[in-house]
Design a protein around this motif. Structure first.
Motif, short mmCIF file in Angstrom:
data_model
loop_
_atom_site.label_atom_id
_atom_site.label_comp_id
_atom_site.label_asym_id
_atom_site.label_seq_id
_atom_site.Cartn_x
_atom_site.Cartn_y
_atom_site.Cartn_z
N LEU A 94 0.84 -1.21 0.00
CA LEU A 94 0.00 0.00 0.00
C LEU A 94 0.87 1.25 0.00
O LEU A 94 0.62 2.18 -0.79
CB LEU A 94 -0.90 -0.01 1.24
N LEU A 95 1.87 1.25 0.86
CA LEU A 95 2.75 2.40 0.95
C LEU A 95 3.43 2.64 -0.38
O LEU A 95 3.51 3.78 -0.86
CB LEU A 95 3.80 2.17 2.04
N ARG A 96 3.90 1.59 -0.97
CA ARG A 96 4.59 1.71 -2.25
C ARG A 96 3.69 2.34 -3.29
O ARG A 96 4.10 3.20 -4.07
CB ARG A 96 5.03 0.33 -2.71
N ILE A 191 9.02 15.87 2.49
CA ILE A 191 9.69 15.40 3.70
C ILE A 191 8.67 15.12 4.79
O ILE A 191 8.70 14.11 5.49
CB ILE A 191 10.74 16.43 4.17
N GLU A 192 7.70 16.02 4.85
CA GLU A 192 6.64 15.85 5.85
C GLU A 192 5.91 14.51 5.66
O GLU A 192 5.69 13.74 6.59
CB GLU A 192 5.61 16.98 5.67
N LYS A 193 5.59 14.30 4.44
CA LYS A 193 4.86 13.07 4.13
C LYS A 193 5.67 11.83 4.49
O LYS A 193 5.13 10.85 5.03
CB LYS A 193 4.53 13.04 2.63
N LEU A 194 6.90 11.89 4.15
CA LEU A 194 7.79 10.79 4.45
C LEU A 194 7.83 10.51 5.94
O LEU A 194 7.71 9.36 6.39
CB LEU A 194 9.21 11.10 3.93
N LYS A 199 6.12 7.37 10.59
CA LYS A 199 5.42 7.29 11.88
C LYS A 199 4.39 6.16 11.88
O LYS A 199 4.30 5.35 12.81
CB LYS A 199 4.71 8.61 12.16
N THR A 200 3.59 6.11 10.80
CA THR A 200 2.57 5.04 10.76
C THR A 200 3.23 3.67 10.77
O THR A 200 2.71 2.73 11.37
CB THR A 200 1.69 5.15 9.50
#
Lengths: 905, 154
Positions: A94-96, A191-194, A199-200
């Motif tokens: 999913l992340l990918r 960067i924020e998203k990363l 975190k998740t």
């Protein structure tokens, strides 16, 4: 086996549980074993269920150990891990995907930017270094492209100002700055998203926790399913000691089971067997099932279906067994019941088919019998035609040889008729159609007549004797015709097989025989013989003995069977149908008696029949005094009624001389005179009488046998009213001396005429049918009687009132007043002496004074019914209405003669 | 006519009678009738049969009239007529006529009009058949008598 479920919830279940076990390959597919990947809703329901874990009992220390050491345990764990891994893979995927989307967005943005820059470059007509060589310029351009690609932030700057002015550069700088800003912003967002993603990722729970949860759910599910199931599960080690048990018998505690073997825990039937079974599985290393019935003190008799599979450790060594038992007592019981039912069913079916076969055979037999009877009946008509024709022929002019031939023909025809009558009789008896009539008769007379008749046709040197003891009543009641038939049959049988010595009948009274004692008299027989309980009855034993060839002992059993004779030799030698004895036996049994036989080869046989009779009250006279005129005149017998001994010797000539008139016995047809030598004597006698009587009645015309046409016409014209014909007998006179051809019927009637001439009885015929009157008149004339005629009941009563008659022949079915009613009224007159009953009934009778005063004989007037129905019912009706006897229509000469003989003498 | 056919005629008569017996047209009672015929009443059979035909003809006519009447209901009278017919038929040994009469009578007892009509037809048919046969028989008989009557002076 080791345990017992608490609740037998299977009691009410009808489903066969045995087959619903898991398929064999289940268990290797970890995914299928427990579907732990349930949607949230499902796990919620599980959570809601309050799972009582109290009944579970497990060696918690050993269980994980077991899980770790065995194949099954490790594969289970592996499965769980695999699942967890799969879930993680899923999350990564999913992340990918998200990353991919972002990258795509970025690429799009870059492509846009590049485009802008290119446009810008083109517009600005920025001078390019002219390549010296094509190749180099190409390279250069490519490089440029590359550079542009790499430059993320380089964007085309739109500048309005003229190229290479200050303004221009300023503007360019400004726009570049803006682009830089945007780029920086984007970078920051990424960067924020990363970080967020990271975190998740971190927030995802640890695999162990997840696995624990899954395990718990599986366990809960298992409990949910198994808590009430009639299933016992357990694990036993190599020595078959329990390590784990689920759903044990409630009274047993954990320590009672764990670490012990079956044999140590239980006692009783089946325990050893299950132990052996488990050991066998352990040795063979193959999982198997078996049904074992236990008989233990603990839980009584129960049947378990046991599944045992060996358990291996990772080194493929056997470390014990898994065992699962399901209680199937009810199923087994049902199954056994079912099997029994099926067996019963099969037996019943077999019986049914057997019965059907029997029924079929019986039906076939019945049909065959019916056919025989029908055929016999069908044969009878034409053969009686043949015999009749032959008889008619015998009245014509024949020479000696022809007459002999004809006699043979007639006697053969008689034989055929006799046989057919036998068959019909037999089938009548067998089908129960035959009914017995109760009539009064004198046994002595019957015996005498039977012997007389037999003597008449006797061609051997035999003595016939009859012996009747004194205690035999003078008159008894029974079916005289049948009894006579039996006697005649037995006597003719005896004569047939006896060549010298004697044949005789012995009658004596006996006590109630053993086969009838206890019931006094067979109820059926009683009814059929017309006996009632109140009347006195007597058993008479009748022996018919001979000194003949006798019957061999081995032939006795089949003697009374149909178409059987003692041997084939006898059949050839003596002829006969073999039906006679069968008929006799049936008749005797029908009358409630018994027919037996004793015999000695070459010494003789004795046929004995025992029959019950009602004793007739002696005050009224016998109605069986027929043939009394046939009493042997050569042997004067003073008192016929009490005579106890008769003897008939074949005095040849003398017997034959009076043997001729012996007719009327039902067992002999009326054309019996066929012996040529004695016939002449009869004829001599006959011609005398006929001369006498003919002169008295007819005017003899001596026209020398000539007959002309005109005479014939006058004769054939209708002249019914003339009773005494004046026309002459053409035949008698024309035949001249051929009187010997007279049929025997006329012979006897002549004799009778002679006898009765002195006291001519007065007879009244009540009949409405002209034809019947005419026929009856002609018959009466032949018999030598005359009579008055009344056309209906009223006329009859008027006639009776005026004249005293000796006999009334009454048609039953008549207009105005029928025969039954008329008889009733006449009887009431006889009783009361007046005609009140008749007048009451509305019958118009003219009564004159002197007639009223006229004294009639107080004797009962014999009234004989003439009825069209020959059935016994209608005869009963006749008797009930006061008639004395009946003649069934059509009236034959024979019947009429017999009747007249009985009532007029 | 020369008295030579007596045997042949007698054979014909016998054959005819046998066939009538065989068909069930006649029964033993007819033999009784023949036995009653003797020198005192040499035409007895003929007389009786003639009267029988006369009477029966009347009865049949009456039966037909009764049945043809549209509003008839007098089954009782039909029954009486049939009783007569049955009685006289059985007296002369006309078995088949008797049997069909009995059937007819049972139809009349059930007030079954179509059955009665059918019965009447059958009875009439049988009656006419019998009459024809008897006619033939008597003719043969007459011829035989004539032939038998021929005598030659010795």
């Amino acid at each position: 086996m080791a345990c017992e479920m608490e609740n037998d919830q299977t009691e009410e279940m009808d489903i066969e549980v045995l087959s619903s076990m898991w398929p064999e390959d289940v268990g290797t597919q970890a995914d299928n074993q427990f579907n732990v990947e349930k949607p949230a809703g499902d796990s919620d329901t599980l959570k809601e269920v309050d799972i009582a874990e109290k009944r579970t009992m497990a060696d918690l220390k050993r269980l994980p150990e077991l899980m770790n050491t065995t194949d099954q345990g490790s594969s289970q764990l592996t499965n769980l891990v695999k699942q967890w891994e799969y879930m993680q893979d899923h999350a990564v995927k999913l992340l990918r995907e998200e990353l991919k989307i972002l990258t795509k967005q970025r690429e799009e943005a870059e492509a846009k930017e590049l485009k802008i820059i290119e446009e810008h470059n083109f517009e600005s007509q920025e001078p390019e270094n002219v390549p010296v060589l094509d190749d180099t310029s190409h390279l250069f351009r490519r490089f440029k492209h590359k550079k542009r690609d790499a430059l993320v932030g380089s964007k085309r700057v739109e500048i309005d100002e003229e190229f290479d002015t200050v303004q221009y550069w300023k503007q360019k700088a400004f726009s570049l700055e803006k682009m830089l800003e945007a780029s920086t912003e984007r970078e920051r967002r990424l960067i924020e998203k990363l970080n967020e993603s990271l975190k998740t990722m971190e927030s995802h729970s640890a695999p162990v926790e997840e696995l624990t949860q899954n395990l718990k759910r599986a366990e809960g599910f298992l409990h949910f399913i198994l808590q009430n199931a009639p299933i016992v599960m357990g694990h036993q080690d190599k020595d078959l000691r329990y390590l784990f048990i689920y759903n044990k018998f409630p009274t047993l505690r954990e320590q009672d089971i764990l670490g012990k073997t079956d044999v140590e825990i239980f006692h009783g039937g089946g325990v050893k067997e299950s132990e052996d079974f488990k050991r066998e599985v352990l040795e063979k290393g193959k999982a198997s099932k078996r049904e074992i019935t236990f008989e233990t003190e603990l839980f009584g008799s129960k049947t378990f279906l046991i599944y045992v599979e060996p358990v291996y450790n990772k080194a493929r060594e056997k470390i014990g067994i898994n065992y699962m038992g399901m209680e199937v007592t009810d199923q087994v019981r049902k199954r056994e019941k079912m099997a029994k039912l099926r067996e019963d069913n099969a037996v019943r079916k077999a019986m049914e088919s057997e019965l059907n076969k029997t029924i079929h055979i019986t039906e076939e037999t019945m049909r065959a019998k019916q056919m025989l009877a029908t055929m016999s009946h069908e044969i009878r008509s034409p053969s009686s035609g043949v015999v009749g024709m032959a008889e008619i022929l015998s009245t014509t002019k024949l020479d000696k040889e022809q007459r002999q031939l004809l006699n043979v023909m007639i006697s053969s025809g008689d034989l055929v008729l006799q046989l057919i009558n036998d068959i019909l009789d037999l089938s009548k008896v067998e089908s129960g159609v035959m009914r017995l009539e109760a009539t009064k008769f004198r046994p002595r007379e019957v015996v005498k007549h039977v012997l007389q008749t037999a003597a008449a046709s006797l061609k051997k040197d035999l003595t016939l004797e009859g012996n009747i003891t004194d205690e035999v009543p003078i008159e008894v009641v029974g079916d005289v015709l049948r009894i006579r038939q039996i006697l005649t049959n037995l006597i003719s049988n005896a004569i047939k097989f006896t060549h010298e010595g004697k044949v005789g009948i012995k009658l004596k009274v006996i006590s109630v025989p053993s086969f009838a004692s206890g019931m006094e008299l067979n109820a059926d027989a009683e009814e059929q013989n017309g006996l009632t309980e109140t009347e006195t009855s007597v058993w008479i034993r009748c022996d018919v003995y001979d000194t003949g060839i006798g019957i061999p002992g081995k032939a006795l059993p089949c003697l009374f069977k149909k178409y059987m004779q003692a041997s084939a030799d006898h059949a050839r030698k003596y002829g006969g149908t073999g039906l006679g004895l069968a008929i006799c036996k049936q008749l005797v049994e029908l009358m409630g008696g018994q027919l037996t036989v004793t015999s000695q080869v070459n010494a003789g046989s004795t046929f004995t029949f025992i029959l019950p009779y009602k004793v007739a009250t002696s005050d009224d006279h016998s109605d069986d005094q027929d043939f009394s005129d046939m009493v042997d005149h050569h042997q004067p017998e003073p008192d016929d009624t009490t005579e106890g001994y008769f003897q008939f010797k074949p005095l040849l000539g003398s017997i034959y001389s009076n043997g001729g008139p012996v007719i009327g016995n039902n067992s002999f047809l009326p054309h019996k005179v066929m012996l040529t030598s004695p016939l002449k004597r009869i004829n001599g006698f006959v011609s005398d009488t006929s001369n006498n009587t003919a002169q008295s009645e007819t005017t003899q015309v001596e026209n020398n046998g000539y007959i002309d046409e005109t005479r014939l016409e006058t004769c054939s014209g209708p002249c019914p009213s003339k009773e005494t014909e004046s026309c002459s007998s053409s035949q008698a006179s024309s035949e001249g001396g051929a009187l010997e051809m007279e049929s025997e019927l006329t012979v006897s009637s002549r004799r009778e005429e002679e006898e009765t001439e002195t006291t001519k009885p007065k007879i009244l015929l009540v009949e409405d049918n002209k034809i019947n009157i005419m026929v009856a008149k002609s018959m009466m004339k032949q018999l030598g009687y005359t009579f008055d005629i009344a056309n209906n009941g009223v006329e009859a009563m008027t006639a009776i009132k005026g004249t005293s008659y000796d006999l009334v022949l009454m048609d039953v079915c008549m207009p105005v007043l029928d025969g039954l009613k008329a008889t009733r009224l006449i009887r009431s007159y006889e009783e009361s002496g007046n005609w009140d009953a008749a007048i009451e009934a509305g019958v118009d009778i003219k009564i004159s004074e002197n007639e009223q005063a006229c004294v009639h004989s107080t004797n009962r007037l014999p009234i004989i019914a003439m009825t069209a129905n020959t059935l016994a019912e209608s005869s009963e009706e006749c008797y009930a209405n006061g008639m004395d006897s009946f003649i069934s229509k059509p009236v034959t000469l024979q019947k009429l003669k017999e009747c007249l003989r009985r009532y007029l003498h | 006519m020369l008295g030579l056919g007596v045997d042949r005629l007698q054979a014909d008569i016998n054959r005819l009678l046998t066939s009538l017996f065989h068909q069930g047209v006649l029964d033993e009672q007819f033999l009784q009738l023949q036995q009653l015929q003797d020198e005192t009443s040499p035409t007895f059979v003929y007389d009786v049969i003639n009267i029988y035909f006369d009477e029966s003809e009347k009865l049949l006519r009456s039966l037909r009239l009764l049945l043809m009447d549209r509003e008839f209901s007098d089954y009782k009278k039909i029954g009486l007529h049939l009783n007569q017919l049955v009685g006289s038929s059985s007296s002369i040994g006309a078995r088949r006529v008797r049997n069909v009469c009995v059937a007819f009578r049972s139809a009349s007892e059930l007030n079954n009009r179509p059955g009665c009509l059918r019965g009447l037809e059958v009875v009439e048919h049988e009656y006419h058949y019998l009459k024809n046969m008897m006619h033939e028989l008597f003719q043969l008989e007459q011829q035989r008598l004539l032939a038998a009557g021929v005598r030659y002076p010795m």
